[in-house]
Motif scaffolding. Structure first.
Motif, PDB file in Angstrom:
ATOM      1  N   ARG A   7       0.831  -1.213   0.000  1.00 39.55           N
ATOM      2  CA  ARG A   7       0.000   0.000   0.000  1.00 39.55           C
ATOM      3  C   ARG A   7       0.860   1.255   0.000  1.00 39.55           C
ATOM      4  O   ARG A   7       0.570   2.213  -0.717  1.00 39.55           O
ATOM      5  CB  ARG A   7      -0.930   0.029   1.214  1.00 39.55           C
ATOM      6  N   ALA A   8       1.892   1.271   0.832  1.00 36.84           N
ATOM      7  CA  ALA A   8       2.777   2.438   0.904  1.00 36.84           C
ATOM      8  C   ALA A   8       3.462   2.657  -0.431  1.00 36.84           C
ATOM      9  O   ALA A   8       3.578   3.795  -0.903  1.00 36.84           O
ATOM     10  CB  ALA A   8       3.812   2.251   2.010  1.00 36.84           C
ATOM     11  N   ASN A  12       3.002   5.938  -2.811  1.00 41.11           N
ATOM     12  CA  ASN A  12       4.132   6.730  -3.285  1.00 41.11           C
ATOM     13  C   ASN A  12       4.132   6.829  -4.801  1.00 41.11           C
ATOM     14  O   ASN A  12       4.512   7.858  -5.352  1.00 41.11           O
ATOM     15  CB  ASN A  12       5.462   6.164  -2.772  1.00 41.11           C
ATOM     16  N   MET A  13       3.693   5.767  -5.495  1.00 43.05           N
ATOM     17  CA  MET A  13       3.619   5.814  -6.958  1.00 43.05           C
ATOM     18  C   MET A  13       2.564   6.816  -7.395  1.00 43.05           C
ATOM     19  O   MET A  13       2.755   7.549  -8.364  1.00 43.05           O
ATOM     20  CB  MET A  13       3.308   4.425  -7.519  1.00 43.05           C
ATOM     21  N   ASP A  14       1.441   6.872  -6.665  1.00 42.08           N
ATOM     22  CA  ASP A  14       0.397   7.852  -6.976  1.00 42.08           C
ATOM     23  C   ASP A  14       0.929   9.274  -6.803  1.00 42.08           C
ATOM     24  O   ASP A  14       0.665  10.142  -7.621  1.00 42.08           O
ATOM     25  CB  ASP A  14      -0.829   7.653  -6.074  1.00 42.08           C
ATOM     26  N   GLU A  20       4.595  14.412 -11.346  1.00 47.89           N
ATOM     27  CA  GLU A  20       4.906  14.524 -12.773  1.00 47.89           C
ATOM     28  C   GLU A  20       3.836  15.328 -13.508  1.00 47.89           C
ATOM     29  O   GLU A  20       4.150  16.141 -14.371  1.00 47.89           O
ATOM     30  CB  GLU A  20       5.042  13.134 -13.396  1.00 47.89           C
ATOM     31  N   ARG A  21       2.571  15.101 -13.150  1.00 43.98           N
ATOM     32  CA  ARG A  21       1.467  15.813 -13.805  1.00 43.98           C
ATOM     33  C   ARG A  21       1.560  17.312 -13.566  1.00 43.98           C
ATOM     34  O   ARG A  21       1.470  18.105 -14.504  1.00 43.98           O
ATOM     35  CB  ARG A  21       0.110  15.299 -13.303  1.00 43.98           C
ATOM     36  N   GLU A  56       2.827  14.250   1.874  1.00 50.86           N
ATOM     37  CA  GLU A  56       1.576  14.511   1.158  1.00 50.86           C
ATOM     38  C   GLU A  56       1.160  15.979   1.234  1.00 50.86           C
ATOM     39  O   GLU A  56       0.641  16.534   0.272  1.00 50.86           O
ATOM     40  CB  GLU A  56       0.459  13.628   1.706  1.00 50.86           C
ATOM     41  N   TYR A  57       1.402  16.627   2.374  1.00 48.33           N
ATOM     42  CA  TYR A  57       0.991  18.028   2.502  1.00 48.33           C
ATOM     43  C   TYR A  57       1.756  18.914   1.524  1.00 48.33           C
ATOM     44  O   TYR A  57       1.210  19.895   1.019  1.00 48.33           O
ATOM     45  CB  TYR A  57       1.145  18.528   3.943  1.00 48.33           C
ATOM     46  N   ILE A  58       3.017  18.572   1.233  1.00 50.37           N
ATOM     47  CA  ILE A  58       3.773  19.363   0.264  1.00 50.37           C
ATOM     48  C   ILE A  58       3.202  19.180  -1.128  1.00 50.37           C
ATOM     49  O   ILE A  58       3.051  20.141  -1.881  1.00 50.37           O
ATOM     50  CB  ILE A  58       5.272  18.996   0.314  1.00 50.37           C
ATOM     51  N   LEU A  59       2.844  17.948  -1.465  1.00 51.85           N
ATOM     52  CA  LEU A  59       2.235  17.700  -2.770  1.00 51.85           C
ATOM     53  C   LEU A  59       0.937  18.484  -2.917  1.00 51.85           C
ATOM     54  O   LEU A  59       0.697  19.113  -3.949  1.00 51.85           O
ATOM     55  CB  LEU A  59       1.991  16.208  -2.971  1.00 51.85           C
ATOM     56  N   ARG A  60       0.112  18.492  -1.868  1.00 50.77           N
ATOM     57  CA  ARG A  60      -1.152  19.248  -1.939  1.00 50.77           C
ATOM     58  C   ARG A  60      -0.897  20.731  -2.134  1.00 50.77           C
ATOM     59  O   ARG A  60      -1.597  21.393  -2.914  1.00 50.77           O
ATOM     60  CB  ARG A  60      -1.978  19.006  -0.679  1.00 50.77           C
TER      61      ARG A  60
END
Length: 80
Positions: A7-8, A12-14, A20-21, A56-60
């Motif tokens: 799952r982890a 991470n792949m998501d 990348e998007r 995740e917060y940085i990605l958001r």
């Protein structure tokens, strides 16, 4: 590999795909993309290559910034 590790890894792949998007949406090189957030290039490179987990917060926050800037460009509102 246990199910939690799987799952982890999938999570991470998501995050990698989302990174990348938004990088592509920004139209910047990886180096300029990292600079635009004030994040060391090597850190962003490690996230992109999967060598280091991305918070995740940085990605958001990155998604929010890139999408907001896109809207501003579309509506021709200058950044302040």
């Amino acid at each position: 590999m246990n199910r939690y590790a799987v799952r982890a890894k999938m999570h991470n792949m998501d995050k990698k795909k989302e990174l990348e998007r938004i990088k592509e949406e920004s139209g910047l090189s990886w180096r300029k993309f990292a600079e635009s957030f004030g994040i060391p290039y090597r850190t962003v490179q490690d996230w992109h290559l999967g060598n280091r987990p991305m918070p995740e917060y940085i990605l958001r926050l990155m998604v929010y910034k890139v999408e907001t800037e896109k809207l501003l460009r579309e509506y021709k509102i200058e950044k302040r």
